[in-house]
Design an enzyme around this catalytic site. Structure first.
Site, PDB file in Angstrom:
ATOM      1  CD  GLN A  26      -0.821  22.352 -11.007  1.00  0.00           C
ATOM      2  OE1 GLN A  26      -0.749  21.077 -10.524  1.00  0.00           O
ATOM      3  NE2 GLN A  26       0.037  22.325 -12.063  1.00  0.00           N
ATOM      4  NE  ARG A  83      -3.487  12.853  -7.891  1.00  0.00           N
ATOM      5  CZ  ARG A  83      -2.091  13.230  -7.951  1.00  0.00           C
ATOM      6  NH1 ARG A  83      -1.491  12.862  -9.201  1.00  0.00           N
ATOM      7  NH2 ARG A  83      -1.355  13.785  -6.858  1.00  0.00           N
ATOM      8  CG  HIS A 128      -1.059  18.676  -6.200  1.00  0.00           C
ATOM      9  ND1 HIS A 128      -1.400  17.622  -6.981  1.00  0.00           N
ATOM     10  CD2 HIS A 128      -0.170  19.132  -6.832  1.00  0.00           C
ATOM     11  CE1 HIS A 128      -0.657  17.532  -8.125  1.00  0.00           C
ATOM     12  NE2 HIS A 128       0.215  18.367  -8.214  1.00  0.00           N
ATOM     13  CG  ASN A 172       1.400  15.419  -6.268  1.00  0.00           C
ATOM     14  OD1 ASN A 172       1.218  14.417  -6.979  1.00  0.00           O
ATOM     15  ND2 ASN A 172       1.947  16.346  -6.882  1.00  0.00           N
ATOM     16  CD  GLU A 173       5.114  15.264  -8.594  1.00  0.00           C
ATOM     17  OE1 GLU A 173       5.638  16.451  -8.617  1.00  0.00           O
ATOM     18  OE2 GLU A 173       4.766  14.902  -9.866  1.00  0.00           O
ATOM     19  CG  ASN A 315       2.562  11.867  -9.931  1.00  0.00           C
ATOM     20  OD1 ASN A 315       1.809  11.129  -9.882  1.00  0.00           O
ATOM     21  ND2 ASN A 315       2.572  13.072  -9.231  1.00  0.00           N
ATOM     22  CE1 TYR A 317       3.803  15.158 -16.337  1.00  0.00           C
ATOM     23  CE2 TYR A 317       4.230  14.753 -14.197  1.00  0.00           C
ATOM     24  CZ  TYR A 317       3.292  14.948 -14.910  1.00  0.00           C
ATOM     25  OH  TYR A 317       2.255  15.445 -14.681  1.00  0.00           O
ATOM     26  CD  GLU A 383       0.687  14.951 -11.548  1.00  0.00           C
ATOM     27  OE1 GLU A 383       1.673  15.222 -12.053  1.00  0.00           O
ATOM     28  OE2 GLU A 383       0.469  15.290 -10.287  1.00  0.00           O
ATOM     29  CD1 TRP A 427      -0.034  17.803 -16.230  1.00  0.00           C
ATOM     30  CD2 TRP A 427      -1.025  17.135 -14.379  1.00  0.00           C
ATOM     31  NE1 TRP A 427      -0.142  18.827 -15.396  1.00  0.00           N
ATOM     32  CE2 TRP A 427      -0.932  18.526 -14.367  1.00  0.00           C
ATOM     33  CE3 TRP A 427      -1.925  16.684 -13.233  1.00  0.00           C
ATOM     34  CZ2 TRP A 427      -1.223  19.509 -13.262  1.00  0.00           C
ATOM     35  CZ3 TRP A 427      -2.324  17.376 -12.227  1.00  0.00           C
ATOM     36  CH2 TRP A 427      -1.920  18.927 -12.208  1.00  0.00           C
ATOM     37  CD  GLU A 434       1.472  22.293 -15.668  1.00  0.00           C
ATOM     38  OE1 GLU A 434       2.253  21.939 -14.909  1.00  0.00           O
ATOM     39  OE2 GLU A 434       0.542  21.588 -16.011  1.00  0.00           O
ATOM     40  CD1 TRP A 435       3.736  22.712 -10.858  1.00  0.00           C
ATOM     41  CD2 TRP A 435       2.777  24.040  -9.480  1.00  0.00           C
ATOM     42  NE1 TRP A 435       2.743  22.112 -10.098  1.00  0.00           N
ATOM     43  CE2 TRP A 435       2.058  22.762  -9.253  1.00  0.00           C
ATOM     44  CE3 TRP A 435       2.267  25.140  -8.476  1.00  0.00           C
ATOM     45  CZ2 TRP A 435       0.955  22.572  -8.279  1.00  0.00           C
ATOM     46  CZ3 TRP A 435       1.255  24.796  -7.953  1.00  0.00           C
ATOM     47  CH2 TRP A 435       0.612  23.683  -7.373  1.00  0.00           C
TER      48      TRP A 435
END
Length: 481
Positions: A26, A83, A128, A172-173, A315, A317, A383, A427, A434-435
């Site tokens: 990213q 991180r 990630h 990650n995730e 994480n 959101y 995050e 974050w 962003e993906w």
């Protein structure tokens, strides 16, 4: 006037980790320079129509060449922790230790050394979402061999950087990797294999994590004294109708299929949540699958996942209201297995992207839930953030309010609920790729001018406010927590 000036954000331990987070694909750019191999996100983005306006991470924030600028941002915030993730294919171009890229090693050595020199503790994520494309060509996370390959990569990183890195995250995730990469195809590698590959991928991610943790525990912990975990994402959910037993059960089912899918094997029973397994087996029977054909079992001959986390990396959101849909016709999909529908409460504000309802109190509720269901672990919020789209607002008052409200909730979780929260990572440090949303969504504490070759970093107001909070809580910086 600072929004945080009189806010009640007290109650944090003296060794609390104040951080911000990023991820290699990213921010780094430099996608094909200095010996780096391609990752699945390089391949995914170079296929037209996958990402918003065909944006790519080829350059991104160009942190590979502009690390010194990133370091200045970190210093301006006064972070105690940072991180980052390693690009697996920058270190090992074909994903294996047969070929080590010395320029990749040198880059991460510089990043780590610069952080340590400035009394900032690095927290490093080994993967990630950006699996090396060479490994994807051999089956990727669907391949049973991937656990051994990841373990070799992890041991290489522990050996090369573990004298200085004391906080590690393996992957990650895993939920996002499995669901978005293999169920609905929205993320790399872009496969749509509903109801099947998602569970195999999740299983192999857990196998890979467990192998790496056991390797660290056996060969590196005594000498290096670090900690290893896995970063799990989760919403907080509540029943749409609290008086409906079906909606109440659906809420727990949602938590089992999201957080519990990975937390239960590591922090709970050593296996998938009982209701998750029974629900999938019942659905499988209806659809003509044999027992265990979709959701694998953990082999007695392999390192066990139970206990393979030295802290809980969370994480968070957003939150959702959940209603039961288990009576709907059976379908071969993750959604069909869950039998729930997740809804945004219309009273919740939404920031930037449509899925991101702003619910700071959901984080406190989730922290309490983890304390109660995962044996009261030490927790790092690895995050958490607030996005904006459209015209850039340097005076991002709404984001300032978000961080104030969120940190108040974390403070209450620590002081009132006695949750062992050890750190908070915003974050993100920078506006970044962003993906599938490309550069259309901005989460950064620092604005990045993607229209200029210099990619200038500029503080948002929220960054100044966050820096003020950190300064008040950190009379001196520690590296020993």
């Amino acid at each position: 006037m600072a929004l945080f000036k009189n806010a009640s954000v007290e109650g944090f331990p003296s060794d609390f980790a104040w951080g911000a987070a990023t991820a290699a694909y990213q921010i780094e750019g430099g996608w094909d320079v200095d010996g780096k191999g391609p990752s699945i996100w390089d391949t995914f983005c170079h296929s037209k129509g996958r990402v918003f306006e065909d944006h790519t991470g080829d350059v991104a924030c160009n942190s590979y060449h502009l690390w010194d600028e990133d370091l200045k941002c970190i210093q301006q915030l006064g972070l105690t922790h940072y991180r980052l993730s390693f690009s697996w294919s920058r270190l090992l171009p074909d994903g294996t230790t047969r070929l080590v890229n010395p320029q990749g090693v040198a880059y991460y050595n510089k990043v780590i050394d610069d952080l340590i020199a400035n009394a900032i503790m690095p927290m490093v994520t080994l993967n990630h979402l950006d699996l090396p494309q060479a490994l994807q060509d051999c089956g990727g996370w669907k391949s049973p061999e991937i656990a051994d390959v990841f373990d070799s990569y992890a041991q290489f990183c522990f050996k090369t950087f573990g004298d200085r890195v004391k906080l590690w995250i393996t992957v990650n995730e895993p939920y996002v990797c499995a669901k978005f990469g293999y169920e609905n195809g929205l993320f790399a590698p872009g496969l749509k294999e509903p109801g099947t590959s998602i569970y195999l991928v999740g299983h192999n991610l857990l196998r890979a994590h467990a192998r790496a943790w056991h390797s660290y525990n056996a060969h590196f912990r005594c000498l290096q004294g670090g900690k290893v975990s896995i970063a799990l994402n989760s919403d907080w959910v509540e029943p749409l109708n609290p008086c409906s037993p079906e909606d109440v059960a659906a809420s727990q089912r949602y938590m089992d299929f999201n957080l519990g899918w990975f937390a239960c094997p590591v922090f709970g029973t050593g296996d998938y949540p009982e209701y998750m397994r029974s629900r999938i087996e019942a659905q499988s029977h209806k659809l003509g699958y044999t027992e265990g054909q979709r959701l694998p079992t953990f082999s007695e001959d392999e390192p066990k996942p139970l206990g393979t986390a030295d802290f809980f990396a969370l994480n968070y959101y957003t939150s959702r209201k959940v209603k039961d849909t288990s009576s709907h016709p059976s379908e071969l999909s993750f959604a069909g297995d869950q039998g729930v529908e997740a809804i945004i409460d219309p009273s919740w504000p939404v920031c930037g992207v449509s899925w991101l309802a702003v619910v700071p109190e959901g984080l406190r509720n989730l922290l309490k839930y983890i304390k109660e269901t995962c044996n009261n672990p030490a927790i790092y919020v690895t995050e958490n953030g607030f996005s904006q789209i459209g015209p850039v607002k340097f005076e991002d008052i709404d984001r300032c309010q978000f961080y104030q409200d969120t940190l108040q909730q974390v403070s209450k979780a620590i002081t009132d609920d006695r949750v062992n929260v050890r750190g908070y990572f915003a974050w993100s440090l920078l506006d970044n790729f962003e993906w599938s949303d490309g550069f259309s969504v901005r989460f950064g504490l620092f604005h990045v001018d993607f229209s200029s070759a210099e990619l200038k970093r500029t503080m948002y107001r929220s960054a100044r406010e966050y820096a003020a909070v950190i300064k008040r809580h950190c009379t001196h910086t520690k590296l020993d927590n």
